[in-house]
Each structure stands twice: as structure tokens, then as C-alpha cells.
Design an enzyme around this catalytic site. Structure first.
Site, PDB file in Angstrom:
ATOM      1  CD  GLU A 131      -2.989   1.099   2.264  1.00 33.44           C
ATOM      2  OE1 GLU A 131      -4.085   1.568   2.066  1.00 33.44           O
ATOM      3  OE2 GLU A 131      -2.637   0.613   3.344  1.00 33.44           O
ATOM      4  CG  ASN A 278      -1.526  -7.690   3.198  1.00 34.71           C
ATOM      5  OD1 ASN A 278      -1.543  -6.731   2.449  1.00 34.71           O
ATOM      6  ND2 ASN A 278      -0.546  -7.916   4.047  1.00 34.71           N
ATOM      7  CG  HIS A 308      -6.684  -0.401  12.560  1.00 34.79           C
ATOM      8  ND1 HIS A 308      -6.684   0.975  12.738  1.00 34.79           N
ATOM      9  CD2 HIS A 308      -6.378  -0.586  11.251  1.00 34.79           C
ATOM     10  CE1 HIS A 308      -6.411   1.566  11.588  1.00 34.79           C
ATOM     11  NE2 HIS A 308      -6.195   0.645  10.665  1.00 34.79           N
ATOM     12  CD  GLU A 309      -4.083  -3.450  10.321  1.00 38.75           C
ATOM     13  OE1 GLU A 309      -4.473  -3.474   9.137  1.00 38.75           O
ATOM     14  OE2 GLU A 309      -3.584  -2.425  10.839  1.00 38.75           O
ATOM     15  CD  GLU A 331      -6.210   2.820   6.936  1.00 37.61           C
ATOM     16  OE1 GLU A 331      -6.375   2.541   8.144  1.00 37.61           O
ATOM     17  OE2 GLU A 331      -5.723   2.006   6.129  1.00 37.61           O
TER      18      GLU A 331
HETATM   19 ZN   LIG Z   1      -5.688   0.721   8.642  1.00 35.44          ZN
END
Ligand SMILES: [Zn+2]
Length: 854
Positions: A131, A278, A308-309, A331
């Protein structure tokens, strides 16, 4: 390189005529363990349709060499079709098959396919990070988020290795010393989300299953991986425990089954960021595998990142922004969900919103007051701009604004909107209006004006209470005054605080209301006795800077630490820090507050941010004439609290680290040396490896660590972490030679890996060495454009931001920065943005110093 900085217009143009049916990517990394091998073979076959047959297009690819290009059976000469950044093809058919065979480079910078050799056992580890746009360093791609496709990876690697990707592997074939892993096709995903991890990783496997509403069972194989040499420190049970709680929670909230099959979490070396979402193969920085004692704040932070992920599997991976303008769509949500999930999933981290209010928001306030701030929905013209937008606005302000949105529409409408959003846009791409549509449906409110105020304008408001009372001390009026370029609707709570019989400051009233416009009267407050403290934005519902009326500020000066509630106290700490940064409270007054009350601060995360901020206050915001005195006071305070702390506690460790950061005088450094030598002891304090390096850094910066001593410590800890910290210690020595060596290692060669670039910059930049580093201010401004053009953007960003002469807090440096900006209007906008931000920090420091002097 022309074409490297893909523009939004080009991406839109490409998406308007192309649809991608699938990629097959073959990678051969059998050469990776050989340090002399610089490249690996990459073969991409992409099937795509074109709505305008005959048209031309290009793929993105950053590779040392392209060996062959074949379009629909026709060979194309790489010498004419490949320009170093793009593979140009023309004469497209309605349906196309394009194959590109290339030699791609192993990365040292964490961009693309990063290669790391473990000094402990000589093993090699690979992982990808893309990213926003580095898949093109590994295979030929249409590198933009809205050309989603299924990917089928095949990886040939040394036979002893484990290889992971987004999907599960279908077959593994061994041939001699190599083994080939064929992975199942992924769901349609964006290029930046694809991943490959390969090496002799240590694996902890587990399993998650869940009954779904339709009666079927969802089975998700789980795994947590790290390097073999870290396995003995790897608390996989804790990591997988948080993972399962999170999977339960997000299934409840999102009502959409986890879409990517298995869920691997890989802790990887020399990672540039905290983690990357990912699908099915999340990567984390391996500093989250704790080799030595860390405080509970570090565990909380890791758990937050895990959630978060995981939230990204839905917000970002299942539904993805069309272009980087709407990066916030993933985000801001993931950042919000990290904290929301820690509470909602019933992890043990119950103070997540305190951390958010105090630390995450500090990032947002800082960024939002820079001249380069921008609306949460940004205007991102190209990839370089995208790269810089992973910032405090996109993450922390966006999350803060979502917290405000939940207060505004209610959590029921908010999550029902999310559920519809996933179902409606699964495996697709979205923009702001797609989100507003579902939220308007579920809340019944018009959100366009709300979005205009909160998402499409920049800047932070400050809210100040105005209080009048009668002769009897009763409130005749309480008003909230709003400042800022754009006035916004704020849903806030106002807390009125008084002393209880024990002397603690506790809330006696809570009034919730909408604040709109420049002045809002809090009608409910009239007639109540004047409180000791008026706390606006109590409970931290909105995003704003809090100010105080004069009496409330006096209450805080005398008793900030007496506020009983953790969140309210964290808000007060945050507010006085903002006053200091804004030059409204002298830095020495802030330092005095920290010295007076930090010893009683119960929340370990808040305490650690107070340490950081107090050090910044002395280094940058204090009158230079008081700096030495301020530094001594911090070190004395650290020593006092270290001795007073509960043996073995997190607080004791935090104060020990703060002592290492502030130690300057003979007494403090003597203790540091004694702790290292074992001749001094603090009851309960384990001087473990990471703390040892922190103590060595203190001695090195003071010029009291000998070459042999540092080499001896490295010999005892010849690990990735040890090498990094050894490098930082060398660069932190107060000699012209040490600074020159660190500068040269970073600037004159691109041989160093990202982690050692960072270590050299950190060591070079010790604030107290400002006399030594002053010599580098002029060379810094001279080298900016060369660095920007020659280095990868990740490394260039680190050099530009890291070597900015920030310790030279005087007018001449400001003038130098201004001269560079005036003289380079045509420099890359992303480079100018970084310099402008550093320049603004410096101007802020000068204003704060003036306040401190007065
Ligand atoms: Zn993030």
C-alpha cells in the site's frame, strides 16, 4: 522516473475502458537466501476486457529488467514497450491475455518484496508490503484500487520454507531443493491488498468457528507467525485470544460472514508501519512480539491494531475506496473500530477510549493545525500525494469524527448503515456518497450538511466556556464559545466538577447538548452553584480543542491530578498540552504540572504520553535559557518517581525509561551505569535487554559509552533489535565523527535497510546535540531534491522529516526553511508538504518559546 507517479486522471481513464478478469502471478524466490542474488523471477498473466477495442493502455511495473511481453499471442519488444515504470501495450482486443515476464528486485526498504536475514541464525525471511502502490515492484499490475480481480499466486521457494498468501494453498510440490506452492484464487480484491509471505516462519495454528444466522457454520483457520528466533517470546495465545473475541464481535456488529477463508497474522521484520490488512494474511511489525517487559499500554496498542486490521476485512477489503481521495472510508472506520472493538469485544483493555482521547486525538490535533491540513475526504491527485495521506487526519481525526457521528445518529443507525453498506457494495468500490446514502436511510437524518461541515472542510474548533455568576455564587449564564475557520455542529457533554469530601474532583452534573454557531448558551446550567471545574466535551464525544474559564484553569493548576475519572483527567491533560503547544501556557508551567501530578497518574498510557510531551516541552517549547534547568527537573522527577514506584509495576518501568531519556547529570548517569553493571539495583526493576539498550543510549548520548562497551552489548544481543539499537547508540554519541558517520550512512548510499536508516536518523537527532547537528542544516536543504528523486518514497520521507533541523529552534533555521520553500515552488508537492510541515513545527516552537519567556 516518468510514469511512476500514477495520477488519478490516468487511473480513471484506465478504469473507464478496462475490466480485469483475473491475474495469475508466478514468483520464483529460490534465490532469496543468497545475498548476492538481487532479483527474483516474476511472471504475470492478466486477463482483461477492453470496452474500446483498438485502444492502448499500460500496466505498472517497477523492475530492473523485463524479459518478455506477450499480448494475445503477439510478442512485444520490452526495449520499446517498457520505460522503467510502465509496460505500454496497444491494439487491445475486446478480450485480452497479457503476459509479462520480469526480474524484480528484493527490497531493503520495506516496499515490495522485502528481504531480511536474521543475524541470530542466518535464516532469510520475505514478506510483501504494497500500500498504496508497490505491488508493481513484484508483478505487473493495473495499480489502482478500483480494478479489482481474483489473483492466483504460485510461489517457488526453498523447500524448508513456509509460504503464505491471501488464499489457502491448494497444492505443494517439491522438486529438489525447491518447493512450489499453488494458491487458490482469491476473491476479487485490489492490487495493494495482495500479499506473499515466505520463510522458515514459526507458526502457531488455531481455529475459529461460528454458527451463522442461516444455520451453516463458518470455519476460519487461524495462524500467528513470527521469525523462528522470536518464537520463545511469542505470546500467540494472547494474540489469538484477542483475534477470536474480535471475530465474534465484528460478526455481531457487521452481520456479514468473514469473506476471506483463513486468517493468518504474520509478525514481520523491518516493517515500515504498524500493520497491513491484507485479506487473510495480515502483516504486523514484529516489535509487537515483546522480547522484554513492556507496559500494558503496549499490549493494549497491539490488541487495538489487531482489531483495526480485522475491521479492514470488511471496511477496505470487502468494500474498497475507488481512489485514495476516500482512503478515510477504510482508515477512519478501522481506527474507530480498533478502540470501539476493544470495549465492545470485551477484551481486558477497558480504557481504550482514554487512550483514544489522549493519544490518538493528539495526533489529529497536531496534523489539523498544520498548513497542509486537508478535509477528511481529500483531494488526492496522484500516488505521491496518496502516500503522504496516511496521516493524522485520515486516521485519527476521521475516527474522532465517526465517534461524533455515532453520538449524532446513534449507534443503532450507524451499525445498521454499515450492514447495508457491506451487502450493497460487497467486492466493489465506493465513494463518500455511498456511505451517506446508507446512513441517511438508517438514521432518517440529512447527513449532507453534516458531511460538508465535518468531512469536507479542514481544521479544528476550540470550545471555551464563558461563565457568569451572581453574588451568591450561582450560575447566571454558561455559554460555549466556538472558534475556528468553519463552525460546526457539535454534540457535547458539559461536565461540572466539584471536590468531594476526600478532596477528589468528581462530576456533580452532566449536561448534554448541541453546540452550533459561535455561541451556545447552556440553559440547564443556570441557577446551579458555580463548580470548581467546567469541562467541555466531557466524555469526549466530539472532536475539538477544549479551553477553560480562568477559575477552572486555576483548579487544574492546583489539582489536575485530583480528577478521579480517568477519561476526564486524560481530557484535562490533553487540553493543557494543547494550551502549551498553542503558546497559551508556558512550557515550564506544563512541565510543573507533569512533575506535580504524573507520579499519581493511574493510566499507564497517559503517563507515557506525559513523558513524551514533557520532554518535547523542554526540548522545543521552553525558553532556551531555561532548557538546561527544565531538563534537570525532569531527570530529578524521573529519579524520584522511579524510587517511589511500586516494585515490578508498569509505572516503575515507564519511569525507568523516562530517566534514561532525561538523564544528564552525574547522579542520574551514575545510576544508569550502575543499573547496567549490576552494582545498583531498584527493587523490582528487571534490567532486561530492551531496558539495557535504553540505558546504553543514555550513556552514549552523554558521551559515556565506550566503543568496546557498545560492541560488547551487541555481541551479547546480536539480533535484529540489538543491531538497530547499537546503530542508534553509535549515532547518538556527541562527537562530530559520530554525526558525520550517521549522516553519510543514510545520505551517501542506499545500501542500508529501512530499519538502520531509521536508527541512524534517531541517533543523529538527539535534541541536546543541537550544536553538533547545526552544521547539517544547510546541507539538508541542499540535498532535498536529490533525495526525493533518487530514493524510494518511503526512505525519502524518512530522510526529509527525520533530518529536518528541528532542534535548531531559532529564527535563522526558520529563515532557511522559508528560503528553500520560496526558492523551490516547482519541487514535488509531496516533498514541499513535508518541508512545510516541519517548518510549521518550528514556527510553533518559536511561538511557544516566546510564551515561556514572557
Ligand atoms: Zn488501517
Amino acid at each position: 522516473m516518468p510514469g511512476k507517479n500514477l495520477s488519478r486522471d490516468e487511473a480513471q481513464q484506465r478504469a473507464s475502458i478496462l475490466a480485469v478478469d483475473g491475474y495469475r502471478v508466478r514468483l520464483d524466490v529460490t534465490s532469496a537466501p543468497d545475498p548476492a542474488a538481487a532479483v527474483f523471477r516474476s511472471t504475470t498473466t492478466v486477463a482483461f476486457r477492453c470496452s474500446e477495442p483498438g485502444a492502448a493502455t499500460f500496466l505498472d511495473l517497477l523492475a530492473p529488467a523485463v524479459r518478455s511481453i506477450t499480448l494475445n499471442g503477439r510478442t512485444i519488444d520490452p526495449a520499446t514497450a517498457y520505460d522503467g515504470a510502465r509496460v505500454h501495450v496497444d491494439g487491445l482486443a475486446a478480450e485480452n491475455v497479457l503476459t509479462v515476464e520480469a526480474d524484480c528486485a528484493y527490497s531493503r526498504t520495506g516496499e515490495g518484496l522485502h528481504r531480511f536475514t536474521d543475524p541470530v541464525d542466518g535464516e532469510t525471511y520475505l514478506y510483501t508490503h504494497y500500500e498504496p502502490a508497490d505491488a508493481r515492484r513484484v508483478f505487473a499490475t493495473f495499480e489502482q484500487p478500483d480494478l479489482k480481480a481474483p489473483f492466483t499466486f504460485t510461489v517457488t521457494a526453498p523447500a524448508a520454507w513456509d509460504v503464505r498468501s491471501n488464499a489457502v494453498h491448494e497444492t505443494v510440490t517439491t522438486e529438489g531443493a525447491a518447493r512450489t506452492w499453488e494458491f487458490a484464487p482469491t476473491k476479487p480484491i485490489s492490487t495493494y491488498l495482495t500479499a506473499v509471505v515466505a520463510g522458515p516462519y514459526h507458526v502457531a495454528a488455531d481455529h475459529y468457528s461460528r454458527e451463522l444466522a442461516d444455520g451453516t457454520t463458518l470455519d476460519v483457520p487461524l495462524a500467528a507467525l513470527c521469525r523462528k528466533s522470536l518464537a520463545r517470546y511469542f505470546d500467540a495465545d494472547e494474540i489469538l485470544g484477542v483475534t477470536k473475541l474480535g471475530l465474534d464481535f465484528f460478526h455481531e456488529e457487521f452481520d456479514y460472514p468473514y469473506p476471506f477463508g483463513k486468517y493468518d497474522q504474520v509478525f514481520v521484520p523491518e516493517y515500515n508501519i504498524g500493520a497491513m490488512e491484507n485479506p487473510g494474511c495480515v502483516t504486523f511489525k514484529e516489535e509487537f512480539v515483546f522480547r522484554s517487559k513492556v507496559t500494558d499500554a503496549a499490549y493494549e496498542s497491539r490488541a487495538n491494531v489487531i482489531l483495526h486490521e480485522m475491521a479492514h476485512m470488511w471496511f477496505g477489503d470487502l468494500v474498497t475506496m475507488r481512489w485514495w481521495d476516500d482512503l478515510w472510508l477504510k482508515e477512519s472506520f478501522a481506527d474507530f473500530m480498533g478502540s470501539y472493538g476493544l470495549i465492545g469485544a470485551r477484551t481486558r483493555y477497558s480504557s481504550a477510549w482514554v487512550t483514544f482521547a489522549n493519544q490518538r486525538k493528539a495526533w489529529a490535533y497536531r496534523q489539523d493545525q498544520l498548513p497542509t491540513t486537508h478535509p477528511i475526504t481529500a483531494d488526492i491527485r496522484d500516488l505521491e500525494a496518496a502516500k503522504l495521506n496516511f496521516d493524522g487526519i485520515t486516521y485519527a481525526k476521521g475516527a474522532s469524527v465517526l465517534k461524533q457521528l455515532v453520538a449524532y445518529v446513534g449507534s443503532k443507525a450507524f451499525f445498521e448503515g454499515a450492514r447495508r453498506y457491506f451487502k450493497r457494495h460487497a467486492f466493489g468500490n465506493t465513494e463518500l456518497t455511498d456511505l451517506l446514502d446508507v446512513l441517511e436511510e438508517t438514521s432518517g437524518r440529512d447527513l449532507r450538511s453534516w458531511a460538508a461541515a465535518w468531512l469536507q472542510t479542514a481544521g479544528v474548533n476550540s470550545l471555551t466556556p464563558q461563565l457568569t455568576t451572581d453574588a451568591a455564587g450561582r450560575i447566571t449564564e454558561l455559554a460555549v464559545v466556538q472558534d475556528g475557520d468553519v463552525l460546526r455542529p457539535h454534540r457535547i457533554a458539559v461536565g461540572l466538577y466539584d471536590r468531594d469530601p476526600d478532596g477528589a474532583l468528581v462530576r456533580s452534573e452532566r449536561i448534554e447538548l448541541d453546540v452550533t454557531g459561535a455561541r451556545t448558551v447552556v440553559a440547564e446550567a443556570v441557577g446551579r452553584p458555580r463548580p470548581a471545574l467546567v469541562l467541555l466535551n466531557d466524555d469526549d464525544l466530539t472532536y475539538c480543542k477544549i479551553r477553560f474559564d480562568p477559575d477552572s484553569l486555576e483548579t487544574l493548576r492546583a489539582g489536575l491530578g485530583d480528577i478521579r475519572d480517568d477519561l476526564a483527567r486524560a481530557l484535562a491533560w490533553s487540553a493543557v498540552w494543547n494550551l502549551t503547544r498553542d503558546g497559551l501556557m508556558p512550557a515550564r508551567d506544563y512541565v510543573a504540572l507533569v512533575l506535580r501530578f504524573a507520579g499519581r497518574e493511574g493510566n499507564i498510557g497517559v503517563l507515557q504520553s506525559l513523558h513524551l510531551q514533557a520532554k518535547t516541552a523542554v526540548d522545543l517549547y521552553a525558553d532556551p535559557a531555561w532548557r538546561a534547568e527544565g531538563g534537570r527537573r525532569l531527570a530529578d522527577g524521573a529519579l524520584h518517581e522511579l524510587r517511589a514506584a511500586v516494585p515490578g509495576s508498569d509505572h516503575q518501568l515507564a519511569w525507568a525509561r523516562f530517566l534514561a531519556q532525561t538523564a544528564g547529570g552525574a547522579e542520574h548517569l551514575g545510576l544508569v551505569r550502575g543499573l547496567l553493571a549490576g552494582s545498583a539495583r531498584i527493587d523490582g526493576l528487571d534490567v532486561d535487554q530492551e531496558l539495557r539498550w535504553a540505558l546504553w543510549l543514555a550513556l552514549a548520548a552523554a558521551g559515556q559509552a565506550g566503543d568496546e562497551e557498545l560492541a560488547g552489548e551487541l555481541a551479547a544481543d546480536n539480533t535484529a533489535s540489538g543491531r538497530r539499537q547499537y546503530t542508534q547508540c553509535l549515532a547518538a554519541r556527541p562527537t562530530p565523527e559520530a554525526k558525520a558517520a550517521a549522516w553519510s550512512a543514510v545520505v551517501d548510499s542506499d545500501e542500508l535497510p529501512n530499519a538502520l536508516v531509521e536508527a541512524n536518523i534517531a541517533g543523529f537527532s538527539v535534541a541536546a546535540h543541537r550544536d553538533l547537528t547545526a552544521l547539517y542544516a544547510a546541507p539538508y536543504f541542499k540535498l532535498l531534491e536529490r533525495v526525493w528523486s533518487e530514493r524510494t518514497i518511503e526512505i525519502a520521507m524518512r530522510i526529509v522529516a527525520g533530518f529536518f533541523p528541528r532542534a535548531q529552534t531559532g529564527e535563522p533555521t526558520l529563515a532557511e526553511a522559508d528560503a528553500w520553500l520560496d526558492g523551490h515552488p516547482q519541487a514535488a508537492p509531496a516533498l514541499r508538504r513535508l518541508v512545510l510541515e516541519c517548518r510549521d513545527d518550528l514556527a510553533r516552537a518559536l511561538r511557544a518559546q516566546a510564551c515561556d519567556r514572557a
